[in-house]
Design a protein around this motif. Structure first.
Motif, PDB file in Angstrom:
ATOM      1  N   GLN A 117      22.780  79.057  -9.300  1.00  0.00           N
ATOM      2  CA  GLN A 117      22.569  79.570  -7.952  1.00  0.00           C
ATOM      3  C   GLN A 117      21.539  78.670  -7.296  1.00  0.00           C
ATOM      4  OE1 GLN A 117      21.096  83.388  -9.573  1.00  0.00           O
ATOM      5  NE2 GLN A 117      19.575  83.299  -7.952  1.00  0.00           N
ATOM      6  N   LYS A 118      21.142  79.015  -6.095  1.00  0.00           N
ATOM      7  CA  LYS A 118      20.236  78.160  -5.354  1.00  0.00           C
ATOM      8  C   LYS A 118      18.978  77.852  -6.174  1.00  0.00           C
ATOM      9  CE  LYS A 118      17.913  78.070  -0.872  1.00  0.00           C
ATOM     10  NZ  LYS A 118      18.564  76.896  -0.265  1.00  0.00           N
ATOM     11  N   GLY A 119      18.725  76.589  -6.404  1.00  0.00           N
ATOM     12  CA  GLY A 119      17.516  76.206  -7.135  1.00  0.00           C
ATOM     13  C   GLY A 119      17.621  76.383  -8.633  1.00  0.00           C
ATOM     14  N   ARG A 120      18.822  76.724  -9.115  1.00  0.00           N
ATOM     15  CA  ARG A 120      18.964  76.870 -10.570  1.00  0.00           C
ATOM     16  C   ARG A 120      20.280  76.267 -11.021  1.00  0.00           C
ATOM     17  NH1 ARG A 120      19.383  82.600 -13.236  1.00  0.00           N
ATOM     18  NH2 ARG A 120      21.574  82.144 -12.880  1.00  0.00           N
ATOM     19  N   TYR A 121      20.207  75.321 -11.911  1.00  0.00           N
ATOM     20  CA  TYR A 121      21.401  74.596 -12.318  1.00  0.00           C
ATOM     21  C   TYR A 121      21.455  74.463 -13.830  1.00  0.00           C
ATOM     22  CZ  TYR A 121      20.860  73.746  -7.441  1.00  0.00           C
ATOM     23  OH  TYR A 121      20.689  73.958  -6.106  1.00  0.00           O
ATOM     24  N   ARG A 122      22.612  74.107 -14.344  1.00  0.00           N
ATOM     25  CA  ARG A 122      22.760  74.014 -15.803  1.00  0.00           C
ATOM     26  C   ARG A 122      22.152  72.729 -16.332  1.00  0.00           C
ATOM     27  NH1 ARG A 122      28.637  76.910 -16.902  1.00  0.00           N
ATOM     28  NH2 ARG A 122      27.853  78.984 -16.368  1.00  0.00           N
ATOM     29  N   GLN A 123      22.300  71.669 -15.563  1.00  0.00           N
ATOM     30  CA  GLN A 123      21.469  70.498 -15.851  1.00  0.00           C
ATOM     31  C   GLN A 123      20.461  70.413 -14.729  1.00  0.00           C
ATOM     32  OE1 GLN A 123      23.172  66.599 -16.753  1.00  0.00           O
ATOM     33  NE2 GLN A 123      21.418  65.599 -15.809  1.00  0.00           N
ATOM     34  N   PHE A 124      19.194  70.477 -15.085  1.00  0.00           N
ATOM     35  CA  PHE A 124      18.156  70.387 -14.069  1.00  0.00           C
ATOM     36  C   PHE A 124      17.071  69.468 -14.608  1.00  0.00           C
ATOM     37  CE2 PHE A 124      15.069  73.262 -16.137  1.00  0.00           C
ATOM     38  CZ  PHE A 124      15.889  73.831 -17.098  1.00  0.00           C
ATOM     39  N   HIS A 125      16.145  69.136 -13.752  1.00  0.00           N
ATOM     40  CA  HIS A 125      15.164  68.128 -14.155  1.00  0.00           C
ATOM     41  C   HIS A 125      13.748  68.673 -14.063  1.00  0.00           C
ATOM     42  CE1 HIS A 125      18.838  66.022 -13.176  1.00  0.00           C
ATOM     43  NE2 HIS A 125      18.437  65.063 -13.981  1.00  0.00           N
ATOM     44  N   GLN A 126      12.974  68.321 -15.039  1.00  0.00           N
ATOM     45  CA  GLN A 126      11.593  68.779 -15.050  1.00  0.00           C
ATOM     46  C   GLN A 126      10.640  67.621 -15.298  1.00  0.00           C
ATOM     47  OE1 GLN A 126      11.332  71.800 -18.124  1.00  0.00           O
ATOM     48  NE2 GLN A 126      11.643  73.420 -16.624  1.00  0.00           N
ATOM     49  N   LEU A 127       9.474  67.774 -14.716  1.00  0.00           N
ATOM     50  CA  LEU A 127       8.329  66.989 -15.173  1.00  0.00           C
ATOM     51  C   LEU A 127       7.533  67.908 -16.079  1.00  0.00           C
ATOM     52  CD1 LEU A 127       6.269  64.635 -15.112  1.00  0.00           C
ATOM     53  CD2 LEU A 127       5.132  65.882 -13.259  1.00  0.00           C
ATOM     54  N   ASP A 128       7.275  67.453 -17.283  1.00  0.00           N
ATOM     55  CA  ASP A 128       6.518  68.214 -18.266  1.00  0.00           C
ATOM     56  C   ASP A 128       5.191  67.529 -18.478  1.00  0.00           C
ATOM     57  OD1 ASP A 128       8.701  70.023 -19.407  1.00  0.00           O
ATOM     58  OD2 ASP A 128       7.051  70.157 -20.868  1.00  0.00           O
ATOM     59  N   VAL A 129       4.111  68.275 -18.365  1.00  0.00           N
ATOM     60  CA  VAL A 129       2.794  67.676 -18.584  1.00  0.00           C
ATOM     61  C   VAL A 129       2.076  68.497 -19.641  1.00  0.00           C
ATOM     62  CG1 VAL A 129       0.641  66.987 -17.501  1.00  0.00           C
ATOM     63  CG2 VAL A 129       2.752  66.942 -16.177  1.00  0.00           C
ATOM     64  N   GLU A 130       1.534  67.841 -20.629  1.00  0.00           N
ATOM     65  CA  GLU A 130       0.911  68.569 -21.729  1.00  0.00           C
ATOM     66  C   GLU A 130      -0.445  67.959 -22.086  1.00  0.00           C
ATOM     67  OE1 GLU A 130       2.837  71.072 -22.776  1.00  0.00           O
ATOM     68  OE2 GLU A 130       4.833  70.407 -22.138  1.00  0.00           O
TER      69      GLU A 130
END
Length: 431
Positions: A117-130
RNA sequence: GUGGGCGUAGCUCAGCUGGUAGAGCCCUGGAUUGUGGCUCCAGUGGUCGAGGGUUCGAAUCCCUUCGCUCACCCCA
């Protein structure tokens, strides 16, 4: 109608959109470097076991959202639904944790099998910071301050920051029991959804959006009231640092989060500009995760930013990311010009570093080539025909100005490009 | 998995109560045989998502199905 289409929820990022993505990615890299963070690139596929043990067996992600398949040797593998577990695994495996205070980031696609749905996809992209190996609340403060800086850098309105503390495992366990008792005693008042959560993940009842549930939830015991002195002290220290830095935030005692590994501080940056998917950035502390997946105990904290959501916010904010247009469009004219176009282009590229040049050596009319030149967005059209070959020069038309065309030697081109780079590019005269 | 909305040209859409498919934009060519953008003229492009039914006749009505989209659930 039998053409092959992209998998549902997995979208192409087309050239027209890629400028926004690159702009965001570039600014993120700059920001992360300025805070001393280093990039790490774990694989996209891991053993399913890793996610089961980190995210939690009974979470929605693991129960029904993972892309899981058997490797040829029978091992169960999964596409990563998030990145923290992979980074933790990599850190353990390669001994990064021998030096505490590791600041790392990763960026890339994640996969969850949900209804898009809007703003939610099965392949999506993240920046991960740890941040690995720092137990102090200063790590929380650093991540929050850095994310705030990112919003400002990108020119989007600050999302709203919500913070909560979940306490350590012992506190969580005790609190969960108390919560279950509370809601069980009122189970007649719960809706179907909440009754289901009571069995699976009671903390999530606090998250219910059903207005009818609100009075019941308001009256429920709050975990902030159950924190021990250590957890309270940690949280107060974070509040002090955020206060000093002028970070606005709201304590949300009902902020839980759907991954099991969180302990202590959790936070979310949310916006109401994106429809139902309000979280732009979410994260928290996971002091037990590393031990849970087989490392020697090490505190850690991190967050993830949803890039699709950030791109959407950037669009709403009206920021137009500048995409690099070609400097010039070289059109070969006639048989001779077309034949030598690539050769001349190579000489130009040898002479001018970072030259952005499109070569059109197709057999087509000059008129058509100039049309394409205009459409390409290039600043200049370079014309190369028999006359120019004879003179050892190019006919140059400024596609953004009404000045007459001129003949410029190959040597003179480099000054032209340098001057164009130095001055702002004029807009197209007409549209 | 559940519910709402929508599927007509590459894109945005029109097509009223059934009569055999259209506009704008884009693209190609011409007006300008080596000169773009503006203008004018012409042209390419559609098994009307798919299958079935009703009818002399269906883009239009009915059924089924697929897809997209939004929302629930959950999350970035």
């Amino acid at each position: 109608m039998n053409s092959i289409k992209a998998i549902r929820g997995m979208n192409d990022i087309l050239p027209s959109a890629v400028g926004a993505w690159q702009s965001i990615e570039r600014q993120m890299r700059t920001l992360l470097a300025s805070f001393g963070y280093e990039e790490i690139r774990p694989p996209i596929v891991e053993r399913t076991e890793l996610f089961r043990r980190s995210i939690g067996e009974i979470t929605d992600i693991v129960e029904k959202e993972m892309y899981t398949f058997d490797d040829r040797n029978g091992d169960s593998l999964s596409l990563r639904p998030e990145c923290t577990a992979s980074i933790a695994r990599a850190a353990i495996q390669s001994g990064l944790l021998r030096t505490p205070g590791q600041r790392v980031w990763a960026m890339g696609p994640m996969f969850r099998h949900e209804r898009p749905q809007k703003g939610r996809y099965r392949q999506f992209h993240q920046l991960d910071v740890e941040i690995l190996g720092i137990a102090d609340a200063s790590a929380e403060a650093e991540l929050i301050v850095m994310s705030r800086r990112l919003w400002r850098m990108l020119g989007i309105d600050d999302p709203v920051l919500e913070v909560n503390s979940l306490g350590d495992r012992t506190i969580q366990k005790r609190y969960r029991k108390e919560l279950v008792e509370y809601f069980s005693s009122r189970s007649a008042e719960l809706d179907d959804d909440c009754r289901r959560r009571l069995q699976t993940n009671p903390l999530r009842i606090l998250d219910s959006k059903n207005p009818a549930m609100q009075p019941l939830i308001e009256a429920a015991p709050r975990i902030v009231d159950r924190l021990d002195p250590a957890a309270l002290g940690h949280f107060e220290r974070l509040e002090a640092m955020l206060g000093e830095a002028g970070v606005e935030y709201r304590i949300n005692p009902r902020l839980v989060r759907g991954l099991d590994y969180y302990t202590g501080t959790v936070f979310e940056w949310t916006t109401d500009a994106l429809g139902a998917q309000s979280a732009v950035c979410g994260g928290g502390r996971y002091d037990d995760l590393i031990a849970d997946i087989g490392g020697s105990a090490s505190p850690a904290i991190g967050f993830a930013i949803g890039l699709e959501r950030l791109v959407a916010l950037l669009e709403l904010s009206g920021v137009e990311p500048s995409i690099p247009v070609p400097h010039a469009y070289l059109a070969g004219i006639g048989e001779a010009g077309e034949r030598s176009a690539h050769a001349v282009a190579e000489r130009l590229r040898d002479a001018i570093s970072d030259l952005r040049l499109i070569v059109d050596a197709e057999s087509a009319s000059l008129k058509a080539k100039l049309k394409r030149a205009n459409r390409s967005g290039a600043r200049f059209a370079f014309l190369l025909g028999e006359e120019e070959i004879r003179d050892g020069a190019l006919t140059v038309r400024d596609l953004r100005k009404d000045t007459p065309q001129s003949s410029i030697s190959l040597e003179g081109i480099s000054a032209l490009i340098a001057a164009a780079d130095a001055a702002p590019t004029p807009a197209l005269p007409d549209h």
